[in-house]
Design an enzyme around this catalytic site. Structure first.
Site, PDB file in Angstrom:
ATOM      1  N   TYR A   1       0.836  -1.206   0.000  1.00 20.04           N
ATOM      2  CA  TYR A   1       0.000   0.000   0.000  1.00 20.04           C
ATOM      3  C   TYR A   1       0.863   1.245   0.000  1.00 20.04           C
ATOM      4  CZ  TYR A   1       0.983   1.087   4.916  1.00 20.04           C
ATOM      5  OH  TYR A   1       1.610   1.439   6.089  1.00 20.04           O
TER       6      TYR A   1
ATOM      7  N   HIS B   1      -0.719 -21.342   0.301  1.00 15.36           N
ATOM      8  CA  HIS B   1       0.337 -20.363   0.555  1.00 15.36           C
ATOM      9  C   HIS B   1       1.043 -19.917  -0.717  1.00 15.36           C
ATOM     10  CE1 HIS B   1      -0.477 -21.655   4.600  1.00 15.36           C
ATOM     11  NE2 HIS B   1       0.354 -20.753   5.090  1.00 15.36           N
TER      12      HIS B   1
ATOM     13  N   ARG C   1      -7.533 -20.739  -0.877  1.00 15.94           N
ATOM     14  CA  ARG C   1      -6.410 -20.508   0.035  1.00 15.94           C
ATOM     15  C   ARG C   1      -5.316 -21.563  -0.078  1.00 15.94           C
ATOM     16  NH1 ARG C   1      -4.375 -21.756   4.953  1.00 15.94           N
ATOM     17  NH2 ARG C   1      -3.459 -20.050   6.152  1.00 15.94           N
TER      18      ARG C   1
ATOM     19  N   GLU D   1      12.651   2.946  13.769  1.00 16.53           N
ATOM     20  CA  GLU D   1      11.725   3.978  13.306  1.00 16.53           C
ATOM     21  C   GLU D   1      10.549   3.983  14.275  1.00 16.53           C
ATOM     22  OE1 GLU D   1       9.906   3.068   9.494  1.00 16.53           O
ATOM     23  OE2 GLU D   1      10.055   0.923   9.847  1.00 16.53           O
TER      24      GLU D   1
HETATM   25  N1  PDD Z   1       2.950   5.206   7.227  1.00 17.56           N
HETATM   26  N2  PDD Z   1       7.642   4.116   8.821  1.00 17.56           N
HETATM   27  C1  PDD Z   1       6.502   3.409   8.868  1.00 17.56           C
HETATM   28  C2  PDD Z   1       6.494   2.120   9.582  1.00 17.56           C
HETATM   29  C3  PDD Z   1       5.339   3.897   8.243  1.00 17.56           C
HETATM   30  O1  PDD Z   1       4.223   3.163   8.258  1.00 17.56           O
HETATM   31  C4  PDD Z   1       5.381   5.163   7.590  1.00 17.56           C
HETATM   32  C5  PDD Z   1       4.189   5.733   6.887  1.00 17.56           C
HETATM   33  C6  PDD Z   1       6.596   5.877   7.593  1.00 17.56           C
HETATM   34  C7  PDD Z   1       6.737   7.195   6.893  1.00 17.56           C
HETATM   35  O2  PDD Z   1       6.750   7.037   5.492  1.00 17.56           O
HETATM   36  P1  PDD Z   1       6.227   8.185   4.504  1.00 17.56           P
HETATM   37  O3  PDD Z   1       7.006   9.417   4.809  1.00 17.56           O
HETATM   38  O4  PDD Z   1       6.487   7.655   3.165  1.00 17.56           O
HETATM   39  O5  PDD Z   1       4.754   8.371   4.799  1.00 17.56           O
HETATM   40  C8  PDD Z   1       7.712   5.311   8.205  1.00 17.56           C
HETATM   41  C9  PDD Z   1       1.754   5.549   6.502  1.00 17.56           C
HETATM   42  C10 PDD Z   1       1.487   6.996   6.390  1.00 17.56           C
HETATM   43  C11 PDD Z   1       0.592   4.769   7.085  1.00 17.56           C
HETATM   44  O6  PDD Z   1       0.786   3.586   7.324  1.00 17.56           O
HETATM   45  O7  PDD Z   1      -0.501   5.294   7.249  1.00 17.56           O
END
Ligand code: PDD
Length: 283
Positions: A33, A102, A100, A179
């Site tokens: 996504y 895998h 289904r 992160e």
């Molecule tokens: N999430 N790290 C993670 C785990 C994330 O899910 C996201 C973004 C980011 C930041 O990425 P970006 O700058 O490309 O949005 C870092 C989105 C917005 C979400 O899951 O809704």
């Protein structure tokens, strides 16, 4: 109208936006996504989001059979039709529906979805005063660079943050800060800016890249290097980056005050430049 939806290239009402119970996105989380931001009718690096989606598709052996150009046109059309000036675009692609098993099915068509929603800005005081975070163990797999819809570990982490009254949960893998549950993490110490290198342990955020460019344009000292949880607590400034998060100052982590307990100078300069970028960029 709350949301405008295109499913497999067709505009559909919310009630009719349905996918198979055997969709592999539903059964296996077998999909990827993107979340893309639109500011005043202009896309914030749609091109980079599309490149990341393509890369992710390659990494999970997913053939984007509907055509990337088709997807881009659908996104642009959907945003225009929505009439929303400030919007988020959620794009999801799964390996489609099949009995289904895998191993990947053959002759199955992707399910692809575009949802456009209006975005209301987050409270201004979050940016002015900063927000709180907690730390949690990073319990995800080791291919976090792929933006897969398998987000349970991220959801649990965010729920823990919510229950603690915090804005975000910052992941540590062992002692290393990676992160956060839906954003990237930066910290500043003695004028030097640190963020985890873009490897398999973090999502290579589009906002992260935009901020790296801002850092370089300001001639700030940047280190794409790992740093420990201990160093995070000793930081002068900490901030998050993300499509919906934007650039967000963190002033308290696990109840401990970071720096002076207010958004720092470098963070504020980056926030200011980022805001300017959102007012001009369209690509
Ligand atoms: N999430 N790290 C993670 C785990 C994330 O899910 C996201 C973004 C980011 C930041 O990425 P970006 O700058 O490309 O949005 C870092 C989105 C917005 C979400 O899951 O809704």
């Amino acid at each position: 109208m709350d949301a405008l939806i295109y499913l497999n290239g067709e505009k559909v009402d919310y009630e009719n936006a349905k996918v198979s119970v055997e969709d592999r996105g539903f059964l296996f989380g077998d999909g990827i996504y993107e979340v893309i931001r639109v500011y005043n009718g202009r896309f914030f690096y749609l091109n980079r989001h599309i490149e990341r989606l393509k890369k992710g598709a390659e990494q999970i052996y997913l053939d984007l059979d509907f055509g990337v150009e088709n997807l881009v046109e659908t996104i642009k059309k959907a945003v225009k039709e929505s009439g929303f000036k400030d919007a988020s675009v959620y794009v999801q692609v799964t390996r489609g529906a099949a009995p289904r098993q895998h191993a990947f099915p053959s002759n199955t068509k992707c399910t692809w979805l575009v949802i456009v929603r209006e975005v209301k800005p987050q409270p201004q005081e979050y940016y002015e005063n900063g927000v709180m975070a907690i730390t949690v163990p990073d319990e995800r797999w080791t291919r976090c660079n792929i933006k897969t819809v398998q987000l349970l570990a991220n959801c649990i982490a965010k729920e823990k943050a919510k229950r603690a009254g915090a804005y975000e949960a910052i992941f540590h893998r062992g002692d290393i800060i990676t992160e956060a549950s839906s954003s990237n993490v930066f910290m500043v110490k003695d004028g030097k800016i640190f963020t985890h290198p873009a490897n398999n342990l973090i999502l290579h955020g589009i906002t992260r890249y935009a901020v790296l460019e801002i850092i370089k344009n300001n001639n700030f000292e940047l280190y794409e290097e790992t740093f420990s949880k201990e160093k995070l607590f000793e930081a002068d400034e900490v901030f998050l980056t993300g499509t919906m998060t934007e650039v967000m100052p963190i002033v308290k982590i696990d109840g401990k005050i970071i720096g002076d307990g207010v958004p720092g100078k470098i963070t504020m300069k980056i926030m200011e430049d980022f805001r300017r970028l959102t007012e001009t960029i369209d690509c």
